[in-house]
Design a protein around this motif. Structure first.
Motif, PDB file in Angstrom:
ATOM      1  N   ARG A  92       0.947  -1.183   0.061  1.00 13.86           N
ATOM      2  CA  ARG A  92      -0.103   0.056  -0.059  1.00 13.86           C
ATOM      3  C   ARG A  92       1.006   1.165   0.074  1.00 13.86           C
ATOM      4  NH1 ARG A  92      -3.553   0.034   4.853  1.00 13.86           N
ATOM      5  NH2 ARG A  92      -4.222   2.065   3.982  1.00 13.86           N
ATOM      6  N   LYS A 193     -17.033   8.623   9.627  1.00 16.40           N
ATOM      7  CA  LYS A 193     -17.741   7.159   9.612  1.00 16.40           C
ATOM      8  C   LYS A 193     -18.942   7.128   8.983  1.00 16.40           C
ATOM      9  CE  LYS A 193     -15.652   5.014  13.664  1.00 16.40           C
ATOM     10  NZ  LYS A 193     -15.915   4.562  14.911  1.00 16.40           N
ATOM     11  N   PRO A 196     -19.108   7.259   4.160  1.00 16.20           N
ATOM     12  CA  PRO A 196     -18.202   6.349   3.654  1.00 16.20           C
ATOM     13  C   PRO A 196     -17.823   6.804   2.106  1.00 16.20           C
ATOM     14  CG  PRO A 196     -20.378   5.575   3.837  1.00 16.20           C
ATOM     15  CD  PRO A 196     -20.523   6.799   4.620  1.00 16.20           C
ATOM     16  N   ALA A 199     -13.359  10.216   0.457  1.00 18.01           N
ATOM     17  CA  ALA A 199     -12.018   9.986   0.529  1.00 18.01           C
ATOM     18  C   ALA A 199     -11.236  10.951   1.345  1.00 18.01           C
ATOM     19  CB  ALA A 199     -11.007   9.586  -0.924  1.00 18.01           C
ATOM     20  N   GLU A 224     -10.259   1.770  10.553  1.00 25.21           N
ATOM     21  CA  GLU A 224     -11.683   1.689  10.047  1.00 25.21           C
ATOM     22  C   GLU A 224     -11.931   2.688   8.963  1.00 25.21           C
ATOM     23  OE1 GLU A 224     -10.879   2.873  13.016  1.00 25.21           O
ATOM     24  OE2 GLU A 224     -12.101   4.614  13.621  1.00 25.21           O
ATOM     25  N   TYR A 226      -8.987   2.964   6.635  1.00 22.33           N
ATOM     26  CA  TYR A 226      -7.977   2.789   5.479  1.00 22.33           C
ATOM     27  C   TYR A 226      -8.496   2.517   4.346  1.00 22.33           C
ATOM     28  CZ  TYR A 226      -4.496   2.010   9.461  1.00 22.33           C
ATOM     29  OH  TYR A 226      -3.699   2.042  10.362  1.00 22.33           O
ATOM     30  N   ASP A 227      -9.765   2.063   4.124  1.00 24.50           N
ATOM     31  CA  ASP A 227     -10.193   1.705   2.932  1.00 24.50           C
ATOM     32  C   ASP A 227     -10.400   3.075   2.000  1.00 24.50           C
ATOM     33  OD1 ASP A 227     -12.433   2.425   4.032  1.00 24.50           O
ATOM     34  OD2 ASP A 227     -13.675   0.651   3.347  1.00 24.50           O
ATOM     35  N   ARG A 228     -10.193   4.093   2.451  1.00 30.48           N
ATOM     36  CA  ARG A 228     -10.406   5.251   1.962  1.00 30.48           C
ATOM     37  C   ARG A 228      -9.482   6.333   2.328  1.00 30.48           C
ATOM     38  NH1 ARG A 228     -15.043   8.215   4.749  1.00 30.48           N
ATOM     39  NH2 ARG A 228     -15.693   6.619   6.338  1.00 30.48           N
ATOM     40  N   TRP A 251      -1.740   4.332   0.448  1.00 29.07           N
ATOM     41  CA  TRP A 251      -3.114   4.486  -0.087  1.00 29.07           C
ATOM     42  C   TRP A 251      -4.050   3.161   0.303  1.00 29.07           C
ATOM     43  CZ3 TRP A 251      -3.830   8.394  -4.011  1.00 29.07           C
ATOM     44  CH2 TRP A 251      -2.472   9.019  -4.339  1.00 29.07           C
ATOM     45  N   PRO A 252      -5.036   3.473  -0.167  1.00 32.03           N
ATOM     46  CA  PRO A 252      -6.181   2.395  -0.073  1.00 32.03           C
ATOM     47  C   PRO A 252      -5.962   1.066  -0.908  1.00 32.03           C
ATOM     48  CG  PRO A 252      -7.318   4.395  -0.004  1.00 32.03           C
ATOM     49  CD  PRO A 252      -5.780   4.751  -0.538  1.00 32.03           C
ATOM     50  N   GLU A 253      -5.968   0.167  -0.526  1.00 27.17           N
ATOM     51  CA  GLU A 253      -5.859  -1.040  -1.584  1.00 27.17           C
ATOM     52  C   GLU A 253      -6.251  -0.905  -2.968  1.00 27.17           C
ATOM     53  OE1 GLU A 253      -5.718  -4.632   1.063  1.00 27.17           O
ATOM     54  OE2 GLU A 253      -6.547  -5.464  -1.058  1.00 27.17           O
ATOM     55  N   SER A 254      -7.546  -0.371  -3.002  1.00 29.80           N
ATOM     56  CA  SER A 254      -8.131  -0.355  -4.323  1.00 29.80           C
ATOM     57  C   SER A 254      -7.750   0.637  -5.138  1.00 29.80           C
ATOM     58  CB  SER A 254      -9.746   0.136  -4.013  1.00 29.80           C
ATOM     59  OG  SER A 254      -9.791   1.218  -3.210  1.00 29.80           O
TER      60      SER A 254
END
Ligand code: PLP
Length: 387
Positions: A92, A193, A196, A199, A224, A226-228, A251-254
């Protein structure tokens, strides 16, 4: 030649223009004290230079992976673990040619007409410049002196709507020197939160320059998100390595595959040998950082007291970074007029507040990345021309 229309919306960083003006005056024989550029006035650590030279001698001369050599990405994750006790997968991490490319790529990933991006104002000028360039709507967070220029979670959350794609934050802040404590960042993270679709780009480039023994309230504290979450940091300010052009971001994995595509299209990879120097910086002793902070602590006091001692100037105590952002309107001049007079009459190069946001007309930015002697002399010269 017919140029692309969106070029008209691209801004710039005026500190470089001020440097050019100051250099011109110097070439005409004037003595100028430079308090305009945001770069530590120290040599890069010797062990970093040595490791880079060794890498060159060892033959690291070719292309490397666009996201950075794995050893360097692992060194970044080791440092994140050591500083923040957070576990980050090296896949990442992206090694960048400086901190700036991360903002360029992050803003380009989300910005387009119809999208909204929230950013600090006053703030680092490239945020607004790049948002405008993409055609997205730039939504400013008014950072107020009445709130010590710090982050107000409620206000930020109230700016979010369905079109918001990215929220940019910078703590400690350039240009104000404001530091927002963990309490407020906790509140903000909690509020985020509920959104969502937004980013977060947390620009933590001044993470190692915090005063009064306070701890960096990093966004790595919130797995919580991390995905953005994109975290920007690097070597420029912490290790006094601005000219090496070296930065890292998580970065987020995506998003990784998109960011790597940007790297490949743009710079291919970061200079191979320098990445070995980068590892030495992260794994080596923090002596240079500690020494720098000892000096910055003395200079902060000097500039804070010196500025407040000049009639018509009011300055908030900086909490991080190496900037003071005083209000100068009490001198009868706005920030632009004041900065011009300082350069031409006092021989001191500083940056008007409007370089960081249209509303900061009453302010100027002083960088205290200069010797105590130079800061004292600058304050003396300014006091003389103002009073
Ligand atoms: N972010 C902020 C807030 C900065 O002030 C700067 C440089 O002044 C950067 C990022 C860019 O750093 P770099 O020189 O590594 O590109």
């Amino acid at each position: 030649m017919k140029l692309a229309k969106n070029l008209e919306r691209l801004g710039t960083e005026s500190a470089f223009k001020i440097l050019a003006d100051a250099k011109k005056l110097e070439s005409e024989g004037r003595k100028i004290i430079h308090l305009s550029l945001g770069q530590p006035d120290f040599k890069s650590p010797d062990h970093v230079v040595k490791a880079t030279k060794k890498a060159l001698d060892d033959g690291h001369h070719g292309y490397v992976l666009p996201n950075g050599i794995i050893e360097c990405r692992e060194a970044v994750t080791r440092k994140i673990k050591k500083l923040y006790n957070s576990d980050i997968d090296p896949e990442r991490v992206i090694i960048m040619p400086g901190g700036k490319p991360t903002m360029y790529y992050a803003i380009t990933l989300f910005g387009e007409p119809g999208a909204e991006i929230i950013y600090p104002d006053p703030g680092f000028p490239i945020y607004e410049s790049m948002i405008n360039y993409t055609g997205a709507k730039a939504v400013p967070i008014n950072m107020l002196e009445s709130n010590d220029f710090s982050i107000n979670p409620e206000k930020i959350l109230s700016l979010i709507n369905n079109n918001t794609r990215l929220l940019i934050l910078n703590n400690p802040n350039n240009p104000t020197g404001a530091f927002t404590d963990k309490n407020k960042i906790d509140q903000l993270a909690e509020g985020l939160k509920k959104f969502p679709h937004v980013a977060i780009l947390s620009d933590e480039i001044y993470s190692r320059q915090i005063f009064d023994e306070k701890k960096m309230p990093t966004f790595f504290n919130y797995p919580e998100l991390y995905d953005r979450l994109i975290v920007l940091d690097g070597w420029s300010k912490a290790y006094s390595m601005t000219g090496w052009r070296l930065g890292w971001s998580v970065w987020p994995e995506s998003l990784i595959e998109h960011v790597i595509k940007f790297c490949v299209n743009n710079h291919s990879c970061v200079n191979a040998a320098i990445q070995y120097g980068a590892i030495a910086a992260l794994d080596g002793p923090d002596d240079t950082i500690n020494l720098m902070m000892e000096k910055f602590t003395k200079r902060r006091k000097l500039i804070y007291e010196g500025l407040n001692d000049i009639k018509g100037i009011e300055c908030v105590m900086p909490g991080g970074g190496f900037y003071a952002f005083p209000k100068v309107i009490g001198t009868g001049m706005n920030g632009k007029e004041f900065a011009k007079k300082c350069l031409h009459d006092a021989g001191v190069a500083i940056v008007p507040g409007t370089a960081f946001g249209k509303k900061a007309t009453d302010y100027v930015r002083f960088s205290f990345a200069a010797s105590q002697d130079n800061i004292s002399k600058a304050l003396e010269n300014i006091k003389k021309i103002i009073e």
